[in-house]
Scaffold this active site. Structure first.
Site, PDB file in Angstrom:
ATOM      1  N   ASP A 242       1.194  -1.338  -0.019  1.00  0.00           N
ATOM      2  CA  ASP A 242       0.294  -0.335   0.057  1.00  0.00           C
ATOM      3  C   ASP A 242       1.054   0.994  -0.057  1.00  0.00           C
ATOM      4  O   ASP A 242       1.699   1.096   0.562  1.00  0.00           O
ATOM      5  CB  ASP A 242      -1.056   0.166   1.281  1.00  0.00           C
ATOM      6  CG  ASP A 242      -2.219   0.308   1.240  1.00  0.00           C
ATOM      7  OD1 ASP A 242      -2.271   1.540   0.260  1.00  0.00           O
ATOM      8  OD2 ASP A 242      -2.998  -0.693   1.916  1.00  0.00           O
TER       9      ASP A 242
ATOM     10  N   ASP B 140      -3.210   4.599  -2.408  1.00  0.00           N
ATOM     11  CA  ASP B 140      -4.066   5.203  -1.699  1.00  0.00           C
ATOM     12  C   ASP B 140      -4.384   6.107  -1.923  1.00  0.00           C
ATOM     13  O   ASP B 140      -3.973   7.325  -1.967  1.00  0.00           O
ATOM     14  CB  ASP B 140      -3.961   5.068   0.363  1.00  0.00           C
ATOM     15  CG  ASP B 140      -4.544   4.765   0.720  1.00  0.00           C
ATOM     16  OD1 ASP B 140      -5.634   3.972   0.617  1.00  0.00           O
ATOM     17  OD2 ASP B 140      -4.659   6.195   1.658  1.00  0.00           O
TER      18      ASP B 140
ATOM     19  N   GLU C 110      -6.513   3.153  -5.763  1.00  0.00           N
ATOM     20  CA  GLU C 110      -7.662   3.223  -5.204  1.00  0.00           C
ATOM     21  C   GLU C 110      -8.987   3.545  -5.748  1.00  0.00           C
ATOM     22  O   GLU C 110      -8.907   4.985  -5.512  1.00  0.00           O
ATOM     23  CB  GLU C 110      -7.570   3.335  -4.001  1.00  0.00           C
ATOM     24  CG  GLU C 110      -8.706   3.509  -2.952  1.00  0.00           C
ATOM     25  CD  GLU C 110      -8.496   3.822  -0.951  1.00  0.00           C
ATOM     26  OE1 GLU C 110      -8.570   4.691  -1.430  1.00  0.00           O
ATOM     27  OE2 GLU C 110      -9.724   3.991  -0.482  1.00  0.00           O
TER      28      GLU C 110
ATOM     29  N   HIS D 134     -10.797  -3.862   3.547  1.00  0.00           N
ATOM     30  CA  HIS D 134     -10.565  -3.758   4.958  1.00  0.00           C
ATOM     31  C   HIS D 134     -11.651  -2.485   5.080  1.00  0.00           C
ATOM     32  O   HIS D 134     -11.179  -2.159   5.794  1.00  0.00           O
ATOM     33  CB  HIS D 134      -9.785  -2.839   4.581  1.00  0.00           C
ATOM     34  CG  HIS D 134      -8.849  -2.084   4.481  1.00  0.00           C
ATOM     35  ND1 HIS D 134      -8.919  -2.161   2.295  1.00  0.00           N
ATOM     36  CD2 HIS D 134      -7.915  -1.107   4.421  1.00  0.00           C
ATOM     37  CE1 HIS D 134      -8.455  -1.495   2.469  1.00  0.00           C
ATOM     38  NE2 HIS D 134      -7.972  -0.419   3.333  1.00  0.00           N
ATOM     39  N   ASP D 135     -11.975  -1.844   3.666  1.00  0.00           N
ATOM     40  CA  ASP D 135     -13.091  -0.445   4.669  1.00  0.00           C
ATOM     41  C   ASP D 135     -14.937  -1.065   3.901  1.00  0.00           C
ATOM     42  O   ASP D 135     -15.504  -0.178   4.009  1.00  0.00           O
ATOM     43  CB  ASP D 135     -12.489   0.632   2.592  1.00  0.00           C
ATOM     44  CG  ASP D 135     -11.786   1.285   3.190  1.00  0.00           C
ATOM     45  OD1 ASP D 135     -11.111   1.411   3.767  1.00  0.00           O
ATOM     46  OD2 ASP D 135     -10.867   1.542   2.212  1.00  0.00           O
TER      47      ASP D 135
HETATM   48  C1  NOJ Z   1      -8.353   4.057   1.365  1.00  0.00           C
HETATM   49  C2  NOJ Z   1      -7.747   3.542   2.897  1.00  0.00           C
HETATM   50  O1  NOJ Z   1      -8.928   2.392   2.179  1.00  0.00           O
HETATM   51  C3  NOJ Z   1      -8.635   3.465   3.877  1.00  0.00           C
HETATM   52  O2  NOJ Z   1      -9.149   2.179   4.968  1.00  0.00           O
HETATM   53  C4  NOJ Z   1      -7.884   4.549   4.475  1.00  0.00           C
HETATM   54  O3  NOJ Z   1      -8.455   5.168   5.808  1.00  0.00           O
HETATM   55  C5  NOJ Z   1      -7.953   5.876   3.679  1.00  0.00           C
HETATM   56  N1  NOJ Z   1      -7.371   5.501   2.485  1.00  0.00           N
HETATM   57  C6  NOJ Z   1      -7.588   7.387   4.120  1.00  0.00           C
HETATM   58  O4  NOJ Z   1      -6.250   6.834   4.107  1.00  0.00           O
END
Ligand code: NOJ
Length: 578
Positions: free
Chosen positions: A131, A233, A287, A353-354
């Protein structure tokens, strides 16, 4: 408006022009886009390191823990892992706030552990995607400490500062701030700094070429160590109009359209490509996919030399607490497929993970249908055109945690939003209800290895509670059960790996208006596959127009097949024989 990270993902989605090309055009263009690349053929498995495996009993997953599970990763058959950030971090946002880009987070281990992990992966022919979190750093990064120390410090320009004498800067929306205000006043230098995420995640100033060079040097540091790719990211926010103009009232409901994908981002990505990507055999995944049809193409059109693949959120965003329509799902995935028929490449995923858990959002996590629907969803991910991304635990059908108390949650964005709700006297029970379905902590509970204490994740108290269902959903039991979700996923991975038609073959939606069944073919170099997926808990009919008597089933989640009549959540892939 949704309140936390899923809201961010929703607005990351873009609307593309619908409409598939005609078949002949598709066949021709598919040949053009079948340029073979390892990252197109990769099967990526995402590891959330904090929750994967703890080796030292502190309740936090670590690199040694992943090392101890290398054989498990190899047994899955996956060919790459994407590991969420493991750099030094004070963990305001679980590693997405980096205080040293060249060091390992102390809870996760040491650089020596990293070297062993990388070698262990490579020995097993598994690549490593890291990442890259460079829209922002941690406020505890040395750059920021220097930057805030005085207006004349040489690092001042690494971040976005606004001198208070100029008045308060125009409002910018922050995703994670309690008040959603992205400007934080700092009395030390009587200035405001910008943070699109939390206050502890100040935005880096990409308009500064010295900062950009620092980023490329960091990337080279890791590429020289031998890593195989970067996931960028929040990259869509990196370029900024530093005059920070005023926007119309209420713009924050659609803030992405106002200030993500500022055109200079393409210059920066081209520069990054020239400085880093072109010099190493590394892949790059965005992303998101930008804000428009054009953005998506521009990001991953090979001739522009920016990134390799997009990661569009529109598909993963469809599932809502009230349910979703399979017609909508089909439309979105077909649209994205047609978007990259000629050029560019996309990622296929239904969780990360989000997100809350895939089977709880897109399938059916009741005891009767959990395994069937998880097998069906994994069949989908592994049979579409695009690089599949499997999220750890989804190969076991791990489900949402279903926490009912705010104290059970750990996600900073969620806790900040809870505080915001309290401050504005919001409807707390409704807020907590929604969290049960969509909070990203649902997807972050410890990996369920076995039925021993803490699911075999840790000998200490886990940083977030283990899902209570670990005694019935765990890897050890599923390894022994030939009909488990885990063994099905392993088989499906082998099928994808041994049939390039599933990677490069053209995709054709069939029985388009079927309200419950998703049916499509994949076709390449004389090979044709038919994928039938029943997304409902009802027996459903599909009209393929094909002679299934002449078809050979390669994988199925029921032992008996009834041709075009599909049982609840049935999944089957046929190889069509001439
Ligand atoms: C995207 C990431 O997937 C997420 O988990 C994170 O909180 C935000 N970007 C900020 O970096």
């Amino acid at each position: 408006m949704r309140y936390f990270y899923t809201f961010f993902l929703t607005i990351f989605s873009i609307s593309l022009v619908t409409g598939c090309q005609n078949t002949k055009e598709k066949q021709l263009s598919s040949v053009e886009n079948s340029d073979e690349k390892w990252w197109k053929e990769a099967i990526v498995y995402q590891i959330y390191p904090r929750s994967f495996k703890d080796s030292d009993g502190d309740g936090i997953g670590d690199l040694k823990g992943i090392i101890s599970k290398l054989d498990y990763l190899e047994s899955l058959g996956i060919t790459a892992v994407w590991i969420n950030p493991f750099y030094s971090s004070p963990n305001d946002d679980n590693g997405y706030d980096i205080s040293d880009y060249r060091a390992i987070m102390k809870e996760f281990g040491s650089m020596e552990d990293f070297d062993i992990l990388l070698k262990g992966l490579h020995d097993r022919k598994i690549k490593l995607v890291m990442d890259l979190v460079v829209n922002h750093s941690s406020d505890e990064h040395e750059w920021f400490k220097q930057s805030r120390s005085s207006r004349t410090n040489k690092y001042r320009n690494y971040y976005h500062w606004w001198d208070a004498e100029r008045g308060k800067p125009n409002y910018r929306y922050s995703l994670f701030d309690i008040n959603h205000d992205a400007w934080k006043y700092d009395s030390l230098t009587n200035s405001y700094y910008l943070h699109y995420f939390s206050r502890k995640q100040p935005d880096l100033n990409w308009e500064n070429p010295t900062l950009r060079k620092e980023v490329y040097d960091i990337m080279k540091f890791w590429a020289d160590k031998g890593i195989d790719g970067f996931r960028l990211d929040a990259f869509g926010f990196a370029a900024k109009d530093t005059s920070f103009p005023a926007f119309p009232k209420g713009y924050e409901k659609n803030f992405m359209a106002y200030y993500s994908m500022v055109p200079a981002i393409h210059d920066y990505l081209k520069e990054m490509n020239k400085e880093v990507f072109s010099k190493y055999n590394v892949m790059s995944v965005a992303e998101g996919a930008g804000n428009s049809f054009e953005d998506a193409h521009n990001l991953v059109d090979e001739s522009r030399k920016e990134l390799n693949m997009a990661y569009a959120f529109e598909g993963v965003d469809i599932a809502k607490a009230e349910g979703y329509s399979i017609s909508h799902f089909k439309k979105v995935f077909s649209k994205w497929d047609s978007a990259f028929t000629n050029k560019g490449w996309i990622s296929i995923f239904l969780a990360n993970h989000d997100q809350a858990r895939m089977v709880s959002r897109f399938g059916n996590d009741s005891a009767a249908y959990r395994d069937l629907s998880a097998k069906m969803l994994n069949t989908f991910i592994l049979s579409m055109r695009g690089t599949p991304y499997l999220y750890n635990g989804d190969e076991l059908a791990m489900t949402n945690a279903g926490f009912s108390k705010i104290n059970d949650y750990r996600d900073m964005a969620t806790l900040n939003e809870y505080q915001n709700q309290l401050n504005k006297k919001g409807n707390i029970p409704a807020f907590l209800n929604r969290l049960q379905f969509e909070c990203r902590d649902n997807g972050r509970t410890p990996f369920q290895w076995d039925n021993s204490v803490n699911a075999g994740f840790s000998t200490g108290a886990p940083w977030i509670q283990v899902n209570k269902n670990y005694t019935s959903i765990n890897a050890a039991d599923q390894e022994k059960d030939s009909s488990s979700v885990l063994n099905y996923v392993k088989k499906m991975i082998q099928i994808r790996k041994s049939n390039q038609v599933l990677v490069y073959g053209i995709y054709n939606l069939i029985d388009k208006d079927n309200p419950t069944v998703y049916a499509y073919t994949r076709e390449w170099k004389g090979m044709k596959m038919l994928v039938l997926l029943n997304f409902s808990n009802q027996t459903s009919k599909v009209n393929t127009g094909l002679n299934l008597a002449k078809a050979k089933p390669l994988i199925q989640n029921y032992s008996n097949l009834n041709g075009e009549t599909l049982q609840p959540y049935e999944a089957v892939i046929y190889q069509l024989l001439n």
